[in-house]
Design a protein around this motif. Sequence first.
Motif, PDB file in Angstrom:
ATOM      1  N   PHE A 372       4.419   9.557 -32.296  1.00 43.20           N
ATOM      2  CA  PHE A 372       3.028   9.303 -32.629  1.00 43.20           C
ATOM      3  C   PHE A 372       2.510   7.948 -32.149  1.00 43.20           C
ATOM      4  O   PHE A 372       1.327   7.683 -32.214  1.00 43.20           O
ATOM      5  N   ASN A 373       3.391   7.078 -31.699  1.00 46.85           N
ATOM      6  CA  ASN A 373       2.877   5.797 -31.222  1.00 46.85           C
ATOM      7  C   ASN A 373       3.240   5.522 -29.767  1.00 46.85           C
ATOM      8  O   ASN A 373       3.047   4.432 -29.266  1.00 46.85           O
ATOM      9  N   TYR A 374       3.761   6.525 -29.086  1.00 45.92           N
ATOM     10  CA  TYR A 374       4.196   6.331 -27.703  1.00 45.92           C
ATOM     11  C   TYR A 374       2.992   6.322 -26.762  1.00 45.92           C
ATOM     12  O   TYR A 374       2.111   7.185 -26.834  1.00 45.92           O
ATOM     13  N   ASP A 375       2.952   5.346 -25.876  1.00 45.03           N
ATOM     14  CA  ASP A 375       1.873   5.231 -24.901  1.00 45.03           C
ATOM     15  C   ASP A 375       2.303   5.948 -23.618  1.00 45.03           C
ATOM     16  O   ASP A 375       2.983   5.381 -22.768  1.00 45.03           O
ATOM     17  N   TYR A 376       1.897   7.210 -23.487  1.00 42.93           N
ATOM     18  CA  TYR A 376       2.299   7.990 -22.319  1.00 42.93           C
ATOM     19  C   TYR A 376       1.768   7.402 -21.016  1.00 42.93           C
ATOM     20  O   TYR A 376       2.374   7.544 -19.957  1.00 42.93           O
ATOM     21  N   GLY A 377       0.618   6.754 -21.084  1.00 38.99           N
ATOM     22  CA  GLY A 377       0.040   6.160 -19.882  1.00 38.99           C
ATOM     23  C   GLY A 377       0.876   5.032 -19.318  1.00 38.99           C
ATOM     24  O   GLY A 377       0.695   4.636 -18.166  1.00 38.99           O
ATOM     25  N   ARG A 378       1.808   4.511 -20.127  1.00 40.15           N
ATOM     26  CA  ARG A 378       2.654   3.412 -19.659  1.00 40.15           C
ATOM     27  C   ARG A 378       3.579   3.865 -18.534  1.00 40.15           C
ATOM     28  O   ARG A 378       3.925   3.072 -17.648  1.00 40.15           O
ATOM     29  N   ILE A 379       3.980   5.132 -18.552  1.00 35.35           N
ATOM     30  CA  ILE A 379       4.923   5.628 -17.543  1.00 35.35           C
ATOM     31  C   ILE A 379       4.299   5.613 -16.147  1.00 35.35           C
ATOM     32  O   ILE A 379       4.810   4.944 -15.245  1.00 35.35           O
ATOM     33  N   PRO A 380       3.173   6.321 -15.914  1.00 37.08           N
ATOM     34  CA  PRO A 380       2.562   6.220 -14.582  1.00 37.08           C
ATOM     35  C   PRO A 380       2.035   4.818 -14.304  1.00 37.08           C
ATOM     36  O   PRO A 380       1.929   4.411 -13.143  1.00 37.08           O
ATOM     37  N   GLY A 381       1.707   4.063 -15.368  1.00 31.65           N
ATOM     38  CA  GLY A 381       1.215   2.699 -15.170  1.00 31.65           C
ATOM     39  C   GLY A 381       2.265   1.819 -14.513  1.00 31.65           C
ATOM     40  O   GLY A 381       1.950   1.009 -13.632  1.00 31.65           O
ATOM     41  N   ALA A 387       3.771   0.449  -7.072  1.00 30.86           N
ATOM     42  CA  ALA A 387       3.169   0.929  -5.826  1.00 30.86           C
ATOM     43  C   ALA A 387       2.093  -0.034  -5.340  1.00 30.86           C
ATOM     44  O   ALA A 387       1.964  -0.290  -4.130  1.00 30.86           O
ATOM     45  N   LEU A 388       1.332  -0.599  -6.279  1.00 28.58           N
ATOM     46  CA  LEU A 388       0.287  -1.554  -5.921  1.00 28.58           C
ATOM     47  C   LEU A 388       0.882  -2.820  -5.319  1.00 28.58           C
ATOM     48  O   LEU A 388       0.335  -3.383  -4.362  1.00 28.58           O
ATOM     49  N   ALA A 389       2.014  -3.269  -5.866  1.00 23.87           N
ATOM     50  CA  ALA A 389       2.668  -4.460  -5.324  1.00 23.87           C
ATOM     51  C   ALA A 389       3.114  -4.223  -3.883  1.00 23.87           C
ATOM     52  O   ALA A 389       2.882  -5.055  -2.999  1.00 23.87           O
ATOM     53  N   TYR A 390       3.737  -3.073  -3.631  1.00 26.75           N
ATOM     54  CA  TYR A 390       4.158  -2.750  -2.270  1.00 26.75           C
ATOM     55  C   TYR A 390       2.956  -2.592  -1.340  1.00 26.75           C
ATOM     56  O   TYR A 390       2.990  -3.021  -0.181  1.00 26.75           O
ATOM     57  N   ARG A 391       1.898  -1.968  -1.849  1.00 29.00           N
ATOM     58  CA  ARG A 391       0.703  -1.763  -1.032  1.00 29.00           C
ATOM     59  C   ARG A 391       0.082  -3.097  -0.616  1.00 29.00           C
ATOM     60  O   ARG A 391      -0.334  -3.277   0.528  1.00 29.00           O
ATOM     61  N   THR A 392       0.031  -4.040  -1.554  1.00 30.61           N
ATOM     62  CA  THR A 392      -0.530  -5.348  -1.258  1.00 30.61           C
ATOM     63  C   THR A 392       0.294  -6.069  -0.194  1.00 30.61           C
ATOM     64  O   THR A 392      -0.249  -6.637   0.765  1.00 30.61           O
ATOM     65  N   LEU A 393       1.624  -6.034  -0.361  1.00 32.59           N
ATOM     66  CA  LEU A 393       2.494  -6.657   0.640  1.00 32.59           C
ATOM     67  C   LEU A 393       2.322  -5.998   2.001  1.00 32.59           C
ATOM     68  O   LEU A 393       2.294  -6.676   3.041  1.00 32.59           O
ATOM     69  N   TYR A 394       2.197  -4.689   2.006  1.00 31.64           N
ATOM     70  CA  TYR A 394       2.049  -3.935   3.255  1.00 31.64           C
ATOM     71  C   TYR A 394       0.786  -4.348   4.000  1.00 31.64           C
ATOM     72  O   TYR A 394       0.825  -4.707   5.182  1.00 31.64           O
ATOM     73  N   PHE A 395      -0.356  -4.321   3.303  1.00 34.20           N
ATOM     74  CA  PHE A 395      -1.615  -4.639   3.966  1.00 34.20           C
ATOM     75  C   PHE A 395      -1.672  -6.102   4.398  1.00 34.20           C
ATOM     76  O   PHE A 395      -2.183  -6.417   5.476  1.00 34.20           O
ATOM     77  N   ARG A 396      -1.167  -7.007   3.543  1.00 40.50           N
ATOM     78  CA  ARG A 396      -1.166  -8.424   3.889  1.00 40.50           C
ATOM     79  C   ARG A 396      -0.318  -8.670   5.139  1.00 40.50           C
ATOM     80  O   ARG A 396      -0.714  -9.389   6.067  1.00 40.50           O
ATOM     81  N   THR A 397       0.867  -8.083   5.161  1.00 39.66           N
ATOM     82  CA  THR A 397       1.767  -8.264   6.304  1.00 39.66           C
ATOM     83  C   THR A 397       1.168  -7.666   7.563  1.00 39.66           C
ATOM     84  O   THR A 397       1.211  -8.280   8.646  1.00 39.66           O
ATOM     85  N   MET A 398       0.607  -6.468   7.437  1.00 43.63           N
ATOM     86  CA  MET A 398      -0.010  -5.817   8.591  1.00 43.63           C
ATOM     87  C   MET A 398      -1.141  -6.661   9.166  1.00 43.63           C
ATOM     88  O   MET A 398      -1.281  -6.796  10.388  1.00 43.63           O
ATOM     89  N   ALA A 399      -1.952  -7.248   8.299  1.00 44.76           N
ATOM     90  CA  ALA A 399      -3.072  -8.069   8.757  1.00 44.76           C
ATOM     91  C   ALA A 399      -2.579  -9.346   9.433  1.00 44.76           C
ATOM     92  O   ALA A 399      -3.070  -9.738  10.496  1.00 44.76           O
ATOM     93  N   GLU A 400      -1.591  -9.996   8.818  1.00 49.14           N
ATOM     94  CA  GLU A 400      -1.081 -11.247   9.366  1.00 49.14           C
ATOM     95  C   GLU A 400      -0.366 -11.043  10.692  1.00 49.14           C
ATOM     96  O   GLU A 400      -0.337 -11.937  11.538  1.00 49.14           O
ATOM     97  N   GLN A 401       0.222  -9.868  10.885  1.00 47.04           N
ATOM     98  CA  GLN A 401       0.927  -9.569  12.129  1.00 47.04           C
ATOM     99  C   GLN A 401      -0.004  -9.017  13.206  1.00 47.04           C
ATOM    100  O   GLN A 401       0.440  -8.686  14.306  1.00 47.04           O
ATOM    101  N   GLY A 402      -1.286  -8.920  12.882  1.00 52.45           N
ATOM    102  CA  GLY A 402      -2.255  -8.453  13.871  1.00 52.45           C
ATOM    103  C   GLY A 402      -2.269  -6.956  14.071  1.00 52.45           C
ATOM    104  O   GLY A 402      -2.841  -6.458  15.041  1.00 52.45           O
ATOM    105  N   MET A 403      -1.651  -6.215  13.164  1.00 51.18           N
ATOM    106  CA  MET A 403      -1.645  -4.761  13.294  1.00 51.18           C
ATOM    107  C   MET A 403      -2.916  -4.139  12.718  1.00 51.18           C
ATOM    108  O   MET A 403      -3.266  -3.005  13.065  1.00 51.18           O
ATOM    109  N   LEU A 404      -3.584  -4.845  11.827  1.00 50.23           N
ATOM    110  CA  LEU A 404      -4.849  -4.383  11.264  1.00 50.23           C
ATOM    111  C   LEU A 404      -5.970  -5.307  11.724  1.00 50.23           C
ATOM    112  O   LEU A 404      -5.726  -6.479  12.037  1.00 50.23           O
ATOM    113  N   PRO A 405      -7.205  -4.817  11.762  1.00 50.07           N
ATOM    114  CA  PRO A 405      -8.340  -5.668  12.142  1.00 50.07           C
ATOM    115  C   PRO A 405      -8.482  -6.848  11.187  1.00 50.07           C
ATOM    116  O   PRO A 405      -8.159  -6.736   9.992  1.00 50.07           O
ATOM    117  N   ASP A 406      -8.966  -7.974  11.701  1.00 50.10           N
ATOM    118  CA  ASP A 406      -9.157  -9.135  10.844  1.00 50.10           C
ATOM    119  C   ASP A 406     -10.430  -8.981  10.019  1.00 50.10           C
ATOM    120  O   ASP A 406     -11.129  -7.969  10.109  1.00 50.10           O
TER     121      ASP A 406
END
Length: 488
Positions: A372-381, A387-406
């Motif tokens: 009755f007190n379990y927060d089910y949303g915590r699991i996908p959260g 996933a958000l941490a990896y996504r941020t690293l991915y886009f930042r690295t891609m931009a700095e390496q010139g693979m994405l538009p500035d």
Amino acid sequence: MTSSSTEKEVHGFTVNVAASHALTAWVAVGIVLSMLSGCVSSPVYTVPPPNPDQTSCSHPMKPGDTLIGVAISGGGSRAALFGAAGLEALAKLQVGPPAHSLLEDVSMISSVSGGSMATSYFAAVKPRKDVPILTASGELSTEYQTFFAQYKKTMNQDYESPLFWRNMTRLRWFNPAWTAKSLFEHLNNKFLNELTFKDVRERELSGDIPRLLINTTLYNDGRRFVVTTLPHEQTQYDLLRDVSRSVGAGPRSKESVELMKVKWASLQSVTPQVLKLDLCPIRLGAAVAASMSFPPVIGPITFKVEGEDRYWHVGDGGLSDNMGLESLATVALSALQQNRAGRVLLIAFDSSFPFQVGSDRLDHFPEGFTLFNYDYGRIPGIMEERALAYRTLYFRTMAEQGMLPDETRLKFLQLRHVDAVWKDDMSDLPESCKNEKVKLANPPMVKKRLASVVTRLWIESNCDRDLVAMAAEKLVAARKDEILKFLQ
């Protein structure tokens, strides 16, 4: 014949009273079970395959110099209201020459979960293209003042109670898939009016609304399923092409290249074209209900293509990207790569429930988890946060390496509801918050109050509602000069 205490004569027939009562009880049970049988088994929506003799609902996006996309995150009614207020704030921004509303230049709107409630209302109810958004003096026109006032009011309303009673009166509470159907029906009754994607296509072609992208997840294989009229090829970005052209890219083994292809393909959007289904008759409300579903409370929605024996289970679009941004970014990067756009501005209205709020609660929660007190949303959260941490690293690295538009060609603004800045003297506090039992005495208290607005299909407090809407307005105002400078 003389009747005893256990028998009586009914229309000339002698019946056993106890047996009669037992028969009546079993009939009643049978009726209830028969009614429930449809609710225990999930409803299945059969969708026809594309008809070659009819016009497809898929149509390409025209090339242009500047592509502007807006993403509205998940977060229940909080996200719906935040998105509606955010679109109103964009509508008030005057750009040019010639002078006009920034909202007229928005090419795409992408959404997930609660944000899809806001985008679907916008698609269904927004005035036609020939209705001016701004007056000659730069103010919202009377028509748009009325539209946005009703828009925010509709997003403010209680969607939980009608959903509960619809489930109760129709005996649907045993299966969350039927709850998703109840949500779909309620959205139709409330403002979608059985709108189909054929109707959406007509509004897009006439220029009344931007291109719509409703994000969901295919539970079968975990891929992102985007319900949109965009042709499939315009939703696909060739990452490996840009990686191979980047400065300093060294040789890669065949195994490495093949692995990258497979993994990148799993992250690309799936569209109705891929599943070979006819988008035209699909109701917008069904796509929104799928995007908003969150098992085991709501959904998923199950459908199959007519003539096939495969079932697709579609649910919450925010399992890995609760901002609704990935599909939008992929379309934008594809447009830049194919020279269908010269530059791109992406604005994300992100009112996701702050992950750290759950951390604070758990830090002071000694009892452990129970049913009755379990927060089910915590699991996908937790999964989404990683996933958000990896996504941020991915886009930042891609931009700095010139693979994405500035940033001169691709600019991204994330507007988070908890990042709004409030005056130290609290003179900008909404009137509805000034009589609260716990007085909001300083900006950190307001930020904490906003962070604690729970994810439900109902915002009970008028103060919370006004804070969420005002936060969107403040955030757009704070980034106004940055937006205008990029568009110049």
